[in-house]
Design a protein around this motif. Structure first.
Motif, PDB file in Angstrom:
ATOM      1  N   ARG A  37       0.811  -1.216   0.000  1.00 25.79           N
ATOM      2  CA  ARG A  37       0.000   0.000   0.000  1.00 25.79           C
ATOM      3  C   ARG A  37       0.851   1.277   0.000  1.00 25.79           C
ATOM      4  NH1 ARG A  37      -5.260  -1.940   1.026  1.00 25.79           N
ATOM      5  NH2 ARG A  37      -5.230  -3.970   0.014  1.00 25.79           N
ATOM      6  N   PHE A  38       2.160   1.140  -0.192  1.00 18.32           N
ATOM      7  CA  PHE A  38       3.043   2.295  -0.011  1.00 18.32           C
ATOM      8  C   PHE A  38       3.439   2.956  -1.327  1.00 18.32           C
ATOM      9  CE2 PHE A  38       7.180   4.223   1.446  1.00 18.32           C
ATOM     10  CZ  PHE A  38       6.614   5.115   2.352  1.00 18.32           C
ATOM     11  N   TYR A  39       4.279   2.310  -2.122  1.00 20.24           N
ATOM     12  CA  TYR A  39       4.790   2.968  -3.334  1.00 20.24           C
ATOM     13  C   TYR A  39       5.154   1.917  -4.375  1.00 20.24           C
ATOM     14  CZ  TYR A  39       7.160   6.574  -6.110  1.00 20.24           C
ATOM     15  OH  TYR A  39       7.510   7.449  -7.099  1.00 20.24           O
ATOM     16  N   ASN A  40       4.689   2.120  -5.588  1.00 21.97           N
ATOM     17  CA  ASN A  40       4.871   1.163  -6.669  1.00 21.97           C
ATOM     18  C   ASN A  40       6.141   1.492  -7.449  1.00 21.97           C
ATOM     19  OD1 ASN A  40       4.619  -0.658  -8.745  1.00 21.97           O
ATOM     20  ND2 ASN A  40       2.514  -0.125  -9.258  1.00 21.97           N
ATOM     21  N   GLY A  41       7.214   0.779  -7.144  1.00 20.96           N
ATOM     22  CA  GLY A  41       8.475   1.028  -7.813  1.00 20.96           C
ATOM     23  C   GLY A  41       8.691   0.215  -9.067  1.00 20.96           C
ATOM     24  N   ASN A  42       7.910  -0.869  -9.249  1.00 21.31           N
ATOM     25  CA  ASN A  42       8.076  -1.739 -10.412  1.00 21.31           C
ATOM     26  C   ASN A  42       6.710  -2.245 -10.861  1.00 21.31           C
ATOM     27  OD1 ASN A  42       8.819  -3.539 -12.386  1.00 21.31           O
ATOM     28  ND2 ASN A  42      10.019  -4.880 -11.048  1.00 21.31           N
ATOM     29  N   PRO A  43       5.991  -1.472 -11.675  1.00 15.90           N
ATOM     30  CA  PRO A  43       4.641  -1.868 -12.084  1.00 15.90           C
ATOM     31  C   PRO A  43       4.577  -3.188 -12.840  1.00 15.90           C
ATOM     32  CG  PRO A  43       5.018   0.463 -12.515  1.00 15.90           C
ATOM     33  CD  PRO A  43       6.346  -0.117 -12.139  1.00 15.90           C
ATOM     34  N   SER A  44       5.701  -3.695 -13.338  1.00 18.61           N
ATOM     35  CA  SER A  44       5.665  -4.931 -14.117  1.00 18.61           C
ATOM     36  C   SER A  44       5.302  -6.151 -13.275  1.00 18.61           C
ATOM     37  CB  SER A  44       7.022  -5.163 -14.799  1.00 18.61           C
ATOM     38  OG  SER A  44       8.029  -5.456 -13.838  1.00 18.61           O
ATOM     39  N   ASN A  45       5.392  -6.034 -11.920  1.00 19.33           N
ATOM     40  CA  ASN A  45       5.069  -7.194 -11.079  1.00 19.33           C
ATOM     41  C   ASN A  45       3.670  -7.112 -10.471  1.00 19.33           C
ATOM     42  OD1 ASN A  45       5.171  -5.523  -8.749  1.00 19.33           O
ATOM     43  ND2 ASN A  45       7.355  -5.921  -8.451  1.00 19.33           N
ATOM     44  N   ASP A  46       2.860  -6.147 -10.896  1.00 16.20           N
ATOM     45  CA  ASP A  46       1.580  -5.882 -10.228  1.00 16.20           C
ATOM     46  C   ASP A  46       0.585  -7.040 -10.302  1.00 16.20           C
ATOM     47  OD1 ASP A  46       2.615  -3.445  -9.636  1.00 16.20           O
ATOM     48  OD2 ASP A  46       1.208  -2.267 -10.818  1.00 16.20           O
ATOM     49  N   HIS A  47       0.654  -7.850 -11.346  1.00 15.72           N
ATOM     50  CA  HIS A  47      -0.341  -8.923 -11.528  1.00 15.72           C
ATOM     51  C   HIS A  47       0.309 -10.297 -11.498  1.00 15.72           C
ATOM     52  CE1 HIS A  47      -3.341  -5.892 -12.335  1.00 15.72           C
ATOM     53  NE2 HIS A  47      -2.547  -5.342 -13.226  1.00 15.72           N
ATOM     54  N   SER A  48       1.300 -10.446 -10.630  1.00 12.07           N
ATOM     55  CA  SER A  48       1.970 -11.742 -10.502  1.00 12.07           C
ATOM     56  C   SER A  48       0.968 -12.819 -10.087  1.00 12.07           C
ATOM     57  CB  SER A  48       3.078 -11.642  -9.453  1.00 12.07           C
ATOM     58  OG  SER A  48       4.063 -10.708  -9.863  1.00 12.07           O
ATOM     59  N   TYR A  49       1.214 -14.036 -10.548  1.00 11.81           N
ATOM     60  CA  TYR A  49       0.344 -15.197 -10.291  1.00 11.81           C
ATOM     61  C   TYR A  49      -1.071 -14.989 -10.855  1.00 11.81           C
ATOM     62  CZ  TYR A  49       4.019 -15.606  -6.722  1.00 11.81           C
ATOM     63  OH  TYR A  49       5.226 -15.644  -6.071  1.00 11.81           O
ATOM     64  N   GLY A  50      -1.229 -14.019 -11.737  1.00 11.45           N
ATOM     65  CA  GLY A  50      -2.555 -13.759 -12.302  1.00 11.45           C
ATOM     66  C   GLY A  50      -3.481 -12.989 -11.389  1.00 11.45           C
ATOM     67  N   ARG A  51      -2.957 -12.394 -10.324  1.00 10.52           N
ATOM     68  CA  ARG A  51      -3.795 -11.615  -9.401  1.00 10.52           C
ATOM     69  C   ARG A  51      -4.380 -10.402 -10.124  1.00 10.52           C
ATOM     70  NH1 ARG A  51       0.988 -12.097  -4.949  1.00 10.52           N
ATOM     71  NH2 ARG A  51       0.319 -14.032  -3.942  1.00 10.52           N
ATOM     72  N   GLN A  52      -5.640 -10.112  -9.831  1.00 10.99           N
ATOM     73  CA  GLN A  52      -6.343  -9.048 -10.533  1.00 10.99           C
ATOM     74  C   GLN A  52      -7.019  -8.096  -9.556  1.00 10.99           C
ATOM     75  OE1 GLN A  52      -6.186  -8.684 -13.877  1.00 10.99           O
ATOM     76  NE2 GLN A  52      -4.905 -10.536 -13.969  1.00 10.99           N
ATOM     77  N   LYS A  53      -7.310  -6.891 -10.032  1.00 15.27           N
ATOM     78  CA  LYS A  53      -8.159  -5.964  -9.280  1.00 15.27           C
ATOM     79  C   LYS A  53      -9.594  -6.492  -9.296  1.00 15.27           C
ATOM     80  CE  LYS A  53      -4.869  -2.803  -8.875  1.00 15.27           C
ATOM     81  NZ  LYS A  53      -4.269  -2.431  -7.585  1.00 15.27           N
ATOM     82  N   ASP A  54     -10.408  -6.007  -8.348  1.00 18.65           N
ATOM     83  CA  ASP A  54     -11.805  -6.452  -8.343  1.00 18.65           C
ATOM     84  C   ASP A  54     -12.732  -5.464  -9.045  1.00 18.65           C
ATOM     85  OD1 ASP A  54     -12.250  -4.375  -6.528  1.00 18.65           O
ATOM     86  OD2 ASP A  54     -12.281  -5.682  -4.785  1.00 18.65           O
ATOM     87  N   GLY A  55     -12.173  -4.297  -9.453  1.00 19.71           N
ATOM     88  CA  GLY A  55     -12.976  -3.325 -10.177  1.00 19.71           C
ATOM     89  C   GLY A  55     -13.976  -2.595  -9.309  1.00 19.71           C
ATOM     90  N   GLN A  56     -13.852  -2.738  -7.987  1.00 19.04           N
ATOM     91  CA  GLN A  56     -14.792  -2.083  -7.074  1.00 19.04           C
ATOM     92  C   GLN A  56     -14.004  -1.190  -6.111  1.00 19.04           C
ATOM     93  OE1 GLN A  56     -17.404  -5.135  -5.456  1.00 19.04           O
ATOM     94  NE2 GLN A  56     -17.515  -6.161  -7.424  1.00 19.04           N
ATOM     95  N   GLN A  57     -14.058  -1.461  -4.826  1.00 13.33           N
ATOM     96  CA  GLN A  57     -13.359  -0.594  -3.873  1.00 13.33           C
ATOM     97  C   GLN A  57     -11.903  -0.984  -3.657  1.00 13.33           C
ATOM     98  OE1 GLN A  57     -15.939   1.077  -0.518  1.00 13.33           O
ATOM     99  NE2 GLN A  57     -16.889  -0.923  -0.850  1.00 13.33           N
TER     100      GLN A  57
END
Length: 569
Positions: free
Chosen positions: A60-80
């Motif tokens: 929840r702090f700071y995104n230094g490497n956006p290329s790892n954001d969806h590792s293991y296929g993790r996704q946003k929920d599109g809500q809150q």
């Protein structure tokens, strides 16, 4: 565009900012480094005597490497996005270290959420309100690997080395009480026998209908010898603190002395570094896995989760082995260590206050102090609070605890009273812990039914910081970092109105004088703390004062932080 600017822009967009944070200054030195040369002589004391710990939920702090954001296929929920991964990572911590964020706050230790591999998918969060991923590090899957959302081994090494170069220790959050739940995605990939077909279509409402809870194939998960789980073939959890299933999580049998083999799912997991350890019980594996991070990367300490739910002997064993591991790392990396201080450990035992307890004899150098947050009514007029805490911590009693005003497990302190809270905390006797965003007035996030603590873990508010509050925290933190007297000194109230006190540390000779709530110019007695004619420096304003007739004459201002002036004798 330079790499640091690209990283900042990506992080800003990920956090919902409409513009990137300010660019780094042209001077390659961070602001704290440029100012250090003119700072008063410091008497910081040892880390053990004056810990100033910054706790950050890395994701929840700071995104230094956006290329790892969806590792293991993790996704946003599109809500809150309450329980999803937000993108913060080890590279982000390194970026903020290089910027001087932590150094400017006076921080000498960085406590980060557990970065080892977590369950890959989500479980039902709250009252079926959100998809709960393991962004917080409390749902371990494989203790031997970094979670890819956190980064790479190289990024971890760089983060630790960067922190050490600034005199900042790195503490890992660790859990020996339980691993994570068996989520649907991890089950599909490692234990497909326990699923009903079509589990990839599961929703918050029908999630559990896709798991065959009567299937003895669950034994190929952690297994009966490793955990209590209340599943076919497993031992049910007990009713006492040591054997219960906390929040229905599988409970490691750390009290068992029986040797175990690796769980079946780890045997089949192709990327794990876990191997069978002959004649080793569950506790031995966990100790081996956790201390590997110390031996390999030079991790300086642990924050131990759920201490009351694991026997003290297990914590003592973890501490002994971690001490050996850190000494080994320092012997092999003499130019990268901060000093020769031993491994340091702080524990979370729910309800522990500002006292010494038996846990300080079980490997813990400190415990989290749950009491300080509850004393918020005293923050504006803290004399009684300071007197009580100084009775515990003054001198060198051989232990400390970490006071805090906000926590990821309780609540965020009133955002409208953070000025007084910062002052009370950073001038308090004992050790202190800053929770990320308290210095910037980070607002709370959504508070789902059944799990209100999620509100305390909102994303860092880089684009809506209270900059005046931040400067207040920085001045207090820098002052505290220079003066062990604040943490360990004898507390002397000098006058009630305007309120003034001194702290004097006999062991080091360090001494400070603090005055608060000066609504008009006032003369404040120095009480023999400073000598007649002595030149003093106000760390809050940068002004100089001279002791005349046993007092200092001060202008109207909310905070005065007096120390010996540079060059003064």
């Amino acid at each position: 565009m330079r790499l640091h600017a690209l990283i900042a822009l990506a992080s800003a967009l990920c956090s919902g900012c409409t513009a990137p944070p300010p660019a780094a200054p042209a001077d390659s030195r961070a602001p704290w480094a440029a100012a250090a040369a003119s700072a008063p002589a410091a008497v910081p004391g040892s880390f053990a005597d004056n810990p100033i710990v910054y706790f950050v939920v890395t994701d929840r702090f700071y995104n230094g490497n956006p290329s790892n954001d969806h590792s293991y296929g993790r996704q946003k929920d599109g809500q809150q996005e309450i329980g999803t991964f937000h993108g913060g990572d080890l590279a982000g911590l390194t970026a903020k270290l290089k910027e001087g964020w932590f150094k400017e706050l006076g921080v000498n230790a960085l406590w980060i959420t557990a970065p080892y591999e977590q369950i890959r998918g989500w479980v039902v969060g709250g009252d079926k309100e959100f998809k709960h991923y393991a962004y917080h590090g409390y749902y371990a899957l494989d203790y031997t690997l970094l979670d890819k959302n956190m980064g790479t081994p190289e990024e971890l090494r760089e983060m630790v080395d960067t922190a050490h170069a600034q005199g900042i220790r790195v503490l890992f959050d660790v859990v020996m009480n339980h691993p994570g739940y068996l989520d649907l995605q991890t089950a599909r990939e490692l234990l497909p026998q326990v699923l009903w077909p079509g589990s990839e279509k599961a929703t918050l409402r029908d999630y559990h209908s896709y798991i065959d809870y009567n299937n003895f194939a669950f034994g190929q998960w952690w297994g009966r010898d490793w955990v209590r789980a209340g599943l076919p073939g497993y031992i049910d959890g007990g009713r006492d603190d040591r054997t219960m299933q906390l929040a229905h999580l599988p409970d490691f049998r750390t009290e068992s002395k029986a040797p175990v083999r690796l769980p079946e799912f780890l045997r089949r997991k192709t990327d794990t570094q876990a191997t069978d350890l002959p004649d080793t019980p569950v506790r031995g594996y966990l100790v081996k896995w956790l201390t590997h991070w110390v031996r390999e990367y030079g991790i300086d300490g642990f924050r131990a989760d759920t201490v009351k739910h694991v026997e003290p002997e297990a914590w003592a064993e973890l501490k002994r082995e971690a001490v050996k591991a850190l000494a080994d790392w320092k012997a092999r990396h003499p130019t990268k260590k901060i000093d020769d201080a031993p491994f340091w450990m702080v524990g979370e035992y729910w309800g522990h206050g500002p006292q010494r307890s038996h846990l300080h004899d079980a490997g813990f150098d400190a415990m989290l102090d749950f009491d300080f947050q509850k004393r918020g009514a005293q923050y504006a007029r803290p004399e009684a609070l300071y007197q009580a805490y100084a009775r515990v911590y003054a001198g060198r009693p051989g232990f400390t605890n970490l006071a805090y005003i906000s926590s990821h497990d309780t609540e965020l302190f009133d955002r409208g009273r953070l000025w007084d809270a910062a002052t009370a905390l950073m001038l308090a006797p004992g050790g202190v812990q800053i929770y990320y965003g308290d210095e910037t007035a980070r607002p709370a996030g959504p508070s789902p039914r059944g799990d209100p603590q999620q509100a305390t873990r909102s994303p860092m508010n880089w684009c809506s910081m209270d900059t005046a509050l931040l400067q207040h925290w920085r001045k207090l933190g820098q002052f505290r970092s220079r003066h062990v007297a604040l943490a360990r000194g004898e507390h002397r109230m000098l006058q009630d109105e305007p309120y003034a006190f001194a702290r004097v540390d006999a062991a080091s000779g360090d001494r400070v004088l603090v005055a608060l709530r000066l609504t008009k110019p006032a003369s404040v007695p120095v009480g023999g703390v400073f000598a007649e004619g002595e030149h003093l420096h106000d760390a809050y304003t940068g002004q100089r004062h001279v002791v005349r007739d046993g007092a200092v004459h001060l202008p109207a201002q909310p905070v005065v932080l007096l120390e010996r002036a540079p060059g003064a004798r």
